[in-house]
Write an enzyme that holds these catalytic residues in place. Structure first.
Site, PDB file in Angstrom:
ATOM      1  N   LYS A  90       4.407  -2.005   7.089  1.00  0.00           N
ATOM      2  CA  LYS A  90       4.126  -1.535   6.156  1.00  0.00           C
ATOM      3  C   LYS A  90       2.672  -1.554   5.802  1.00  0.00           C
ATOM      4  O   LYS A  90       1.848  -0.613   5.115  1.00  0.00           O
ATOM      5  CB  LYS A  90       4.938  -1.810   4.464  1.00  0.00           C
ATOM      6  CG  LYS A  90       6.190  -1.653   5.500  1.00  0.00           C
ATOM      7  CD  LYS A  90       7.285  -0.714   4.280  1.00  0.00           C
ATOM      8  CE  LYS A  90       7.561   0.458   4.836  1.00  0.00           C
ATOM      9  NZ  LYS A  90       8.999  -0.001   5.700  1.00  0.00           N
ATOM     10  N   GLU A 112       6.647   4.860  -4.369  1.00  0.00           N
ATOM     11  CA  GLU A 112       7.758   4.769  -4.499  1.00  0.00           C
ATOM     12  C   GLU A 112       8.244   3.499  -3.293  1.00  0.00           C
ATOM     13  O   GLU A 112       7.662   3.308  -2.471  1.00  0.00           O
ATOM     14  CB  GLU A 112       8.626   6.478  -3.753  1.00  0.00           C
ATOM     15  CG  GLU A 112       8.704   6.710  -2.021  1.00  0.00           C
ATOM     16  CD  GLU A 112       7.109   6.232  -1.077  1.00  0.00           C
ATOM     17  OE1 GLU A 112       6.015   6.555  -1.870  1.00  0.00           O
ATOM     18  OE2 GLU A 112       7.433   5.759  -0.269  1.00  0.00           O
ATOM     19  N   SER A 379       9.766  -4.527  13.709  1.00  0.00           N
ATOM     20  CA  SER A 379       8.600  -4.028  13.116  1.00  0.00           C
ATOM     21  C   SER A 379       8.765  -4.614  11.529  1.00  0.00           C
ATOM     22  O   SER A 379       7.463  -4.137  10.339  1.00  0.00           O
ATOM     23  CB  SER A 379       9.023  -2.714  11.972  1.00  0.00           C
ATOM     24  OG  SER A 379      10.858  -2.865  12.082  1.00  0.00           O
TER      25      SER A 379
HETATM   26  C1  LIG Z   1      10.448   0.185   5.592  1.00  0.00           C
HETATM   27  C2  LIG Z   1      10.694  -0.351   7.148  1.00  0.00           C
HETATM   28  C3  LIG Z   1      11.171   0.491   8.486  1.00  0.00           C
HETATM   29  C4  LIG Z   1      11.279   1.472   8.099  1.00  0.00           C
HETATM   30  O1  LIG Z   1      10.608   2.127   7.406  1.00  0.00           O
HETATM   31  P1  LIG Z   1       9.301   3.379   8.747  1.00  0.00           P
HETATM   32  O2  LIG Z   1       8.723   4.684   7.850  1.00  0.00           O
HETATM   33  O3  LIG Z   1      10.772   4.704   9.695  1.00  0.00           O
HETATM   34  O4  LIG Z   1       9.033   2.644  10.160  1.00  0.00           O
HETATM   35  C5  LIG Z   1      11.466  -0.398   9.052  1.00  0.00           C
HETATM   36  N1  LIG Z   1      11.348  -1.459   9.813  1.00  0.00           N
HETATM   37  C6  LIG Z   1      11.042  -2.047   8.263  1.00  0.00           C
HETATM   38  C7  LIG Z   1      10.763  -3.554   8.662  1.00  0.00           C
HETATM   39  C8  LIG Z   1      10.465  -1.507   7.383  1.00  0.00           C
HETATM   40  O5  LIG Z   1       9.723  -2.412   6.673  1.00  0.00           O
END
Ligand SMILES: *Cc1c(COP(=O)(O)O)cnc(C)c1O
Length: 399
Positions: A90, A112, A379
């Protein structure tokens, strides 16, 4: 090869700008500013410096040797977005958007948040860049994620508990949009995923595409060739599009998004937009949404708060329709097993969101040849999920 550049803010029929007239002017200003700054050498250099010196980029492309051996098929590489400052991808997006806001002369950002991760990231970037920051969060979520509320306050942000609708993420988006309409002069709405009206899906994608820009160079350096498969989890779709983007033109690279099937795609408790969604217009865009026969947005569920969104970004809807990317549902149980598996096998505790992608690697790697290559995006890190996973397994621990 398909072209994936938005034309008039659309990816095929998806995307667009379904917004109140009062916002049109500001959205055009944002479009103009972004078109200018994305090619401005000073902006590019400043963002690059923030990415390197603050966020910790480039993130590692880690060869998961034990996992590869254990699964007995394709070579598995993990793109380690969990190692970024604040613990997920993020930060890539918020550093870009808050810097853009500053260049536009804004002094205040709003955002948000669902579980609080995008809120914390935005508050972080705002603290760093001296911006006022206000976060909109469903009241339900402020109770479930009290720790993240306090974190945002520590970072100097003001958190508003949204009491409308079902008091969750989709209501927080509505409220942030309303707030933006009422105060555009000094404020930019920093959207958290590749969604909302044009140009947000393009802006967020561009800032997240640093993931595939790096992974492409990294894999070429270590393996001398491109991967066969790139896998990422999908909520709104920002880490997935960032992981896919630089490979879209490479027809030989399979792109796979993993969405949250919750307790199963054929139960009422899931967030599998690709499996169950239909076309609709919501949150300023045309895309696919989980909705009932009257077009009312359906309540969605996943063990993973970050994948708990009733829609998907318009570029993904287009990639699915054209067949360039595939999307598969992964259940809570499969994700939890993957969470535990990666922890034990590689000593890496992935976010429960990312575990959805790991689960799919576990399904397909054994059936692939030993000279094939998978890149899976992690992620985020899983520290935030430990108590919830313990609860899922019937163990009660303090958070
Ligand atoms: C917010 C988040 C997601 C989902 O958001 P995307 O916009 O689909 O990437 C996935 N993994 C983590 C660790 C997140 O914080």
């Amino acid at each position: 090869m398909i072209s994936n550049e938005a034309k008039n803010g659309r990816f095929g029929e998806f995307g667009g700008q379904y917004i109140p007239e009062t916002l049109m002017n500001e959205i055009h200003k944002l479009e103009e500013a972004y078109e200018h700054y994305k090619n401005d050498p000073e902006f590019v250099a400043e963002l690059d410096k923030l990415n390197r010196e603050y966020a910790g980029r480039p993130s590692l492309l880690y060869y998961a040797e034990k996992m590869t051996r254990d699964l007995g098929g394709a070579k598995i590489y993990l793109k380690r977005e969990d190692l970024n400052h604040t613990g997920s991808h993020k930060i890539n997006n918020v550093l870009g958007q808050v810097l853009l806001a500053k260049k536009m002369g804004k002094t205040r950002v709003i955002a948000e948040t669902g579980a609080g991760q995008h809120g914390v990231a935005t508050a972080t970037a705002a603290a760093l860049m001296d911006m006022e920051c206000e976060i909109f969060m469903g009241e339900e979520d402020t109770i479930r994620q009290a720790l993240n509320v306090y974190r945002m306050e520590l970072l100097g942000a003001k958190v508003h508990a949204v009491k409308t609708g079902t008091r969750v993420l989709k209501d927080a988006v509505n409220e942030a949009m309303r707030e933006w309409v009422s105060r555009v002069d000094d404020t930019l709405y920093v959207l958290g995923s590749v969604m909302g009206p044009h140009p947000f899906p393009t802006i967020v994608r561009d800032f997240q595409s640093v993931i595939s820009k790096e992974s492409r160079e990294q894999i070429l350096e270590v393996e001398g060739r491109l991967p066969d498969v790139v896998i990422a989890c999908v909520g709104g779709g920002s880490n997935a599009i960032g992981s896919f983007y630089e490979y879209i033109k490479d027809d030989g690279v399979r792109l796979i998004g993993c969405e949250a099937a919750g307790k199963g795609v054929d139960t009422p408790e899931n967030a599998a937009t690709m499996a169950n969604g239909t076309k609709g217009i919501f949150h300023g865009m045309k895309s696919l949404f989980c909705q009932d026969e009257y077009g009312q947005i359906a309540p969605v569920y996943s063990i993973s708060a970050g994948l708990d969104y009733p829609g998907i970004g318009p570029e993904h809807a287009y990639l699915a329709e054209t067949g360039r990317a595939e999307y598969v549902p992964i259940t809570d149980e499969e994700a939890v097993r993957a969470f535990e598996y990666l922890s034990r096998t590689e000593g890496i505790i992935p976010a429960i969101e990312s575990s959805h992608a790991v689960a799919h690697v576990m399904k397909i790697a054994p059936e692939m040849s030993k000279d094939s290559i998978i890149i899976c995006t992690i992620s985020g890190r899983g520290d935030k999920d430990v108590a919830a996973i313990a609860r899922y397994r019937g163990v009660d621990i303090y958070e």
